[in-house]
Design a protein around this motif. Structure first.
Motif, PDB file in Angstrom:
ATOM      1  N   ARG A 130      59.180 -64.785 -12.786  1.00 22.92           N
ATOM      2  CA  ARG A 130      57.515 -63.943 -12.997  1.00 22.92           C
ATOM      3  C   ARG A 130      57.116 -63.074 -12.314  1.00 22.92           C
ATOM      4  O   ARG A 130      56.744 -62.173 -12.088  1.00 22.92           O
ATOM      5  CB  ARG A 130      57.030 -64.947 -12.517  1.00 22.92           C
ATOM      6  CG  ARG A 130      56.576 -66.392 -13.415  1.00 22.92           C
ATOM      7  CD  ARG A 130      55.747 -65.842 -14.585  1.00 22.92           C
ATOM      8  NE  ARG A 130      55.400 -66.834 -15.389  1.00 22.92           N
ATOM      9  CZ  ARG A 130      54.174 -66.698 -16.286  1.00 22.92           C
ATOM     10  NH1 ARG A 130      53.615 -65.370 -16.930  1.00 22.92           N
ATOM     11  NH2 ARG A 130      54.279 -67.753 -17.395  1.00 22.92           N
ATOM     12  N   LEU A 134      50.411 -68.788 -10.635  1.00 25.86           N
ATOM     13  CA  LEU A 134      50.017 -69.712 -11.174  1.00 25.86           C
ATOM     14  C   LEU A 134      49.792 -70.054 -12.669  1.00 25.86           C
ATOM     15  O   LEU A 134      49.433 -71.715 -13.140  1.00 25.86           O
ATOM     16  CB  LEU A 134      47.941 -69.373 -11.047  1.00 25.86           C
ATOM     17  CG  LEU A 134      48.035 -69.244 -10.042  1.00 25.86           C
ATOM     18  CD1 LEU A 134      46.454 -68.608  -9.683  1.00 25.86           C
ATOM     19  CD2 LEU A 134      48.192 -70.315  -8.395  1.00 25.86           C
ATOM     20  N   ASP A 135      50.725 -69.300 -13.393  1.00 26.99           N
ATOM     21  CA  ASP A 135      50.703 -69.844 -14.984  1.00 26.99           C
ATOM     22  C   ASP A 135      51.922 -70.938 -14.778  1.00 26.99           C
ATOM     23  O   ASP A 135      52.073 -71.539 -15.923  1.00 26.99           O
ATOM     24  CB  ASP A 135      50.905 -68.727 -15.624  1.00 26.99           C
ATOM     25  CG  ASP A 135      49.473 -67.698 -15.854  1.00 26.99           C
ATOM     26  OD1 ASP A 135      48.806 -68.288 -15.102  1.00 26.99           O
ATOM     27  OD2 ASP A 135      49.732 -66.181 -15.323  1.00 26.99           O
ATOM     28  N   ILE A 136      52.802 -70.769 -14.001  1.00 28.27           N
ATOM     29  CA  ILE A 136      54.188 -71.310 -14.645  1.00 28.27           C
ATOM     30  C   ILE A 136      54.061 -73.208 -13.958  1.00 28.27           C
ATOM     31  O   ILE A 136      54.094 -74.113 -15.811  1.00 28.27           O
ATOM     32  CB  ILE A 136      55.578 -71.889 -12.998  1.00 28.27           C
ATOM     33  CG1 ILE A 136      55.104 -69.815 -13.199  1.00 28.27           C
ATOM     34  CG2 ILE A 136      56.503 -71.877 -13.102  1.00 28.27           C
ATOM     35  CD1 ILE A 136      56.844 -69.823 -12.053  1.00 28.27           C
ATOM     36  N   TYR A 137      52.872 -73.262 -13.751  1.00 27.93           N
ATOM     37  CA  TYR A 137      52.578 -74.911 -13.798  1.00 27.93           C
ATOM     38  C   TYR A 137      50.598 -75.359 -13.685  1.00 27.93           C
ATOM     39  O   TYR A 137      50.154 -73.757 -13.008  1.00 27.93           O
ATOM     40  CB  TYR A 137      53.519 -76.630 -12.533  1.00 27.93           C
ATOM     41  CG  TYR A 137      54.462 -76.429 -13.056  1.00 27.93           C
ATOM     42  CD1 TYR A 137      55.468 -76.994 -13.954  1.00 27.93           C
ATOM     43  CD2 TYR A 137      55.634 -75.487 -11.847  1.00 27.93           C
ATOM     44  CE1 TYR A 137      56.718 -77.106 -13.723  1.00 27.93           C
ATOM     45  CE2 TYR A 137      56.670 -75.374 -12.333  1.00 27.93           C
ATOM     46  CZ  TYR A 137      57.197 -76.608 -13.349  1.00 27.93           C
ATOM     47  OH  TYR A 137      58.580 -76.509 -13.044  1.00 27.93           O
ATOM     48  N   PRO A 138      50.460 -76.321 -14.138  1.00 30.77           N
ATOM     49  CA  PRO A 138      48.972 -76.520 -14.296  1.00 30.77           C
ATOM     50  C   PRO A 138      48.551 -76.369 -11.983  1.00 30.77           C
ATOM     51  O   PRO A 138      49.500 -76.914 -11.291  1.00 30.77           O
ATOM     52  CB  PRO A 138      49.305 -77.717 -14.327  1.00 30.77           C
ATOM     53  CG  PRO A 138      49.492 -77.784 -15.329  1.00 30.77           C
ATOM     54  CD  PRO A 138      50.411 -77.061 -14.654  1.00 30.77           C
ATOM     55  N   GLU A 139      46.766 -76.168 -11.599  1.00 28.34           N
ATOM     56  CA  GLU A 139      46.291 -75.854 -10.223  1.00 28.34           C
ATOM     57  C   GLU A 139      47.358 -77.416  -9.696  1.00 28.34           C
ATOM     58  O   GLU A 139      47.121 -77.171  -8.437  1.00 28.34           O
ATOM     59  CB  GLU A 139      45.797 -75.482 -10.190  1.00 28.34           C
ATOM     60  CG  GLU A 139      45.304 -75.191  -8.814  1.00 28.34           C
ATOM     61  CD  GLU A 139      43.832 -74.937  -8.466  1.00 28.34           C
ATOM     62  OE1 GLU A 139      43.355 -74.117  -7.705  1.00 28.34           O
ATOM     63  OE2 GLU A 139      42.948 -73.824  -9.532  1.00 28.34           O
ATOM     64  N   LYS A 149      49.307 -64.053  -8.253  1.00 25.25           N
ATOM     65  CA  LYS A 149      48.555 -65.129  -9.373  1.00 25.25           C
ATOM     66  C   LYS A 149      49.485 -65.269 -10.043  1.00 25.25           C
ATOM     67  O   LYS A 149      49.175 -66.690 -11.179  1.00 25.25           O
ATOM     68  CB  LYS A 149      47.020 -64.452  -9.909  1.00 25.25           C
ATOM     69  CG  LYS A 149      46.157 -64.039  -8.564  1.00 25.25           C
ATOM     70  CD  LYS A 149      45.389 -63.190  -9.529  1.00 25.25           C
ATOM     71  CE  LYS A 149      44.031 -63.340  -8.090  1.00 25.25           C
ATOM     72  NZ  LYS A 149      43.291 -65.071  -8.797  1.00 25.25           N
ATOM     73  N   PRO A 150      50.486 -64.237 -10.725  1.00 26.59           N
ATOM     74  CA  PRO A 150      51.367 -64.989 -11.934  1.00 26.59           C
ATOM     75  C   PRO A 150      51.885 -65.733 -11.907  1.00 26.59           C
ATOM     76  O   PRO A 150      53.387 -66.722 -12.196  1.00 26.59           O
ATOM     77  CB  PRO A 150      52.479 -63.769 -11.818  1.00 26.59           C
ATOM     78  CG  PRO A 150      51.995 -62.576 -10.771  1.00 26.59           C
ATOM     79  CD  PRO A 150      51.022 -63.002 -10.021  1.00 26.59           C
ATOM     80  N   SER A 209      46.981 -60.999  -5.364  1.00 23.92           N
ATOM     81  CA  SER A 209      46.881 -60.447  -6.775  1.00 23.92           C
ATOM     82  C   SER A 209      48.384 -60.966  -7.054  1.00 23.92           C
ATOM     83  O   SER A 209      48.680 -61.463  -8.125  1.00 23.92           O
ATOM     84  CB  SER A 209      46.160 -59.032  -6.816  1.00 23.92           C
ATOM     85  OG  SER A 209      45.174 -58.755  -6.339  1.00 23.92           O
TER      86      SER A 209
END
Length: 588
Positions: A56, A203-208, A200-201, A197
């Motif tokens: 990422r 944040l897409d690896i695992y749920p928050e 932010k990439p 910012s």
């Protein structure tokens, strides 16, 4: 004839041990496999998270690289020197055309870098910003704070290296921005993006709810992800120091580090509740261990019962069958079983208690005979008789016939009572009549120095008491209370009541009081400690004998209290169980 097979001793116990060994071996294997599985899963999870974080972040590094190249290229492009000079010209038309050319070049750059980045020129002489592309992540209200922060940075003497492509985290208000600046004479061009910012990439690896990223500056200051740390109550210092798996406040975390090569800051991804698989495996292993423990307990209990309980219990039963009560012998029984050893000890203690009771019965009989001898000795008081005869002789010589008659009658009655047959109990009325005879003699001997009174309830007169019990305390009062300068007063009262020690049973209560010097304090102290007064010669022999007689005849149910009255004088308080039938009591 077929030979009988010899049974192997403890064969069941041997099988139990073999089965227990097999269960333990299987359990050890299961635990080893579980630990290996936990380690492998943890390693793979950490490696997978690290790989995904690095992948990422490559996008961020590529964007930084492209922007750095384009920003430098715009400054060295042929004719760019003239465009930058005309952009600050006094000629309005030339300035507008030159700035439009700069804007077009920045629009070209934005197409390659995306709209997350803000591109700008800064003219230091006029302190003007020429911004072509505004980041969608920078609000309009924040732009002025950002521009002021950039101006303060340049005014402080900031000179970026032309060799290094490192970006700088610049604070503007409550927000950090990643900034890169290049200088050409008095013109600067650069790009910036909010620090939030950059994470932010991730944040897409695992749920928050499972993970969150944070960003630190090169000196360890938290630049992005503050809300994430506050939500999880994880201090920034702990987050900065955390690396790999670690524990904090009962939670297990996994910290994955990722440093961007073109920056002086560090990105971290935190995965909370790390080790859920480990908990499942540990739970499974725990269940297995519990089952193994239960099975092992059953096996050991069976073996223990067979070897340590049934066999010794059978031996103990056989010895009890051979026990002869007429010839008591202690059982020699040693066993690792506490209950069986306790039973053996209790049986031996019971045998010892029987022997002790036999000895005590013999000793009590000797004690009863000794007390009876003391009682007989107390009856024989030659000096009292001689004093009475001398008093009668003196009164006869002086012609006091009435006093001689009265003294002769009460003396005869007194002697008749103390020489009566050996009895254990008499009625209280008889004991009080005897006391009246004794006190009448004292009253005749000391007419001006002696006075007494006796009161008893009607019901109390029929109660049984040991003979001469009350006389002991009355004689003690007379012996120490009569003086030549003070009139001696004795009061005797008897009544039926419920006492504190026998709330459910009526007691005969007898009070004997006088106005003499009272009991000695050392004697009262010994008595209040629950000890009997020692007999020294003729001192305390009466009270000591009375105490023993009460214990012997009433079997510990009688209470004797000795104390001194606040008004002066000794007080004797007796509480005797009410028994009208004297045959209910026997000495011993």
């Amino acid at each position: 004839m077929k030979k009988e097979r010899k049974k192997k001793t403890h064969s069941a116990f041997g099988r139990h041990k073999l089965l227990l060994f097999m269960i333990m071996a299987a359990t050890a294997l299961e635990i080893s496999v579980s630990l290996w599985a936990i380690h492998m899963v943890q390693t793979q999870t950490a490696q997978s998270a690290s790989v995904m974080v690095q992948n990422r972040m490559e996008q961020v590094e590529n964007n930084f690289f492209l922007l750095n190249q384009h920003l430098k290229q715009t400054l060295v492009t042929q004719g760019q020197d003239m465009v930058l000079s005309q952009a600050q010209s006094e000629d309005s038309l030339a300035r507008i055309q030159a700035r439009q050319t700069l804007l077009d070049s920045m629009f070209y750059l934005s197409g390659n870098s995306g709209n997350e980045y803000s591109l700008f020129y800064y003219f230091s002489d006029s302190r003007e910003f020429l911004t072509a592309v505004h980041s969608r992540y920078i609000a309009y209200s924040q732009r002025e704070e950002l521009e002021n922060a950039i101006i303060r940075l340049l005014d402080s003497g900031y000179h970026p290296s032309s060799v290094s492509d490192q970006w700088t985290l610049l604070p503007a208000g409550d927000t950090y921005y990643a900034v890169r600046l290049y200088q050409y004479h008095d013109v600067w061009n650069g790009s910036c993006i909010p620090a939030e910012s950059l994470i932010k990439p991730l944040l897409d690896i695992y749920p928050e709810s499972i993970s969150f990223p944070v960003l630190f500056t090169e000196n360890g200051t938290l630049a992005a992800g503050t809300e994430n740390l506050s939500r999880e109550n994880l201090p920034p210092q702990k987050a900065l120091a955390g690396s790999g798996p670690f524990w904090y406040k009962g939670k297990r975390w996994l910290a994955v580090d990722s440093s961007v090569s073109d920056t002086g800051f560090q990105l971290k991804l935190f995965i909370k509740d790390y080790g859920q698989f480990e908990k499942a495996v540990l739970f499974q292993t725990g269940v297995l261990v519990v089952i193994v423990v239960l099975l092992s307990t059953v096996i050991l209990t069976m073996s223990y019962t067979q070897k340590k309980i049934l066999k010794p219990l059978s031996q103990f039963t056989e010895r009890l069958k051979r026990y002869d009560p007429d010839k008591p012998v202690l059982l020699e029984m040693s066993s690792e079983l506490d209950e069986l050893s306790t039973a053996s000890r209790q049986f031996n203690n019971l045998t010892k208690e029987i022997n002790r009771l036999r000895i005590n019965a013999y000793e009590n009989e000797l004690e009863r005979q000794k007390i009876q001898m003391d009682y007989m000795q107390m009856q024989i008081k030659p000096h009292f008789f001689l004093n009475s005869l001398n008093l009668i002789h003196s009164m006869a010589c002086h012609g006091n016939c009435q006093d001689v008659v009265r003294l002769s009658e009460v003396t005869a009655s007194y002697l008749r009572y103390i020489f009566q047959s050996d009895v254990s109990f008499v009625k209280l009325s008889q004991e009080l009549d005897h006391l009246r005879d004794y006190l009448s003699i004292m009253e005749i001997r000391y007419p001006e120095h002696f006075r007494y009174e006796i009161f008893a309830e009607d019901e109390a007169l029929y109660q049984a008491v040991p003979p001469l019990l009350l006389q002991t305390f009355v004689e003690n009062s007379v012996k120490y209370g009569i003086t030549s300068d003070k009139k001696m007063e004795i009061s005797i009262s008897a009544l039926i009541e419920f006492t504190e020690t026998s709330a459910q049973e009526e007691m005969l209560t007898v009070f004997i009081t006088d106005n003499g010097p009272g009991y000695p304090e050392d004697c009262l102290r010994i008595w209040n400690q629950g000890k009997d007064l020692e007999r020294n010669g003729s001192s305390h022999i009466g009270i000591a004998n009375a105490s023993k007689r009460l214990k012997l005849f009433y079997h510990g149910n009688a209470v004797m209290k000795l104390y001194n009255s606040p008004l002066g004088g000794a007080v004797t308080e007796l509480h005797l169980p009410c028994k009208e039938d004297k045959n209910e009591y026997t000495a011993g």
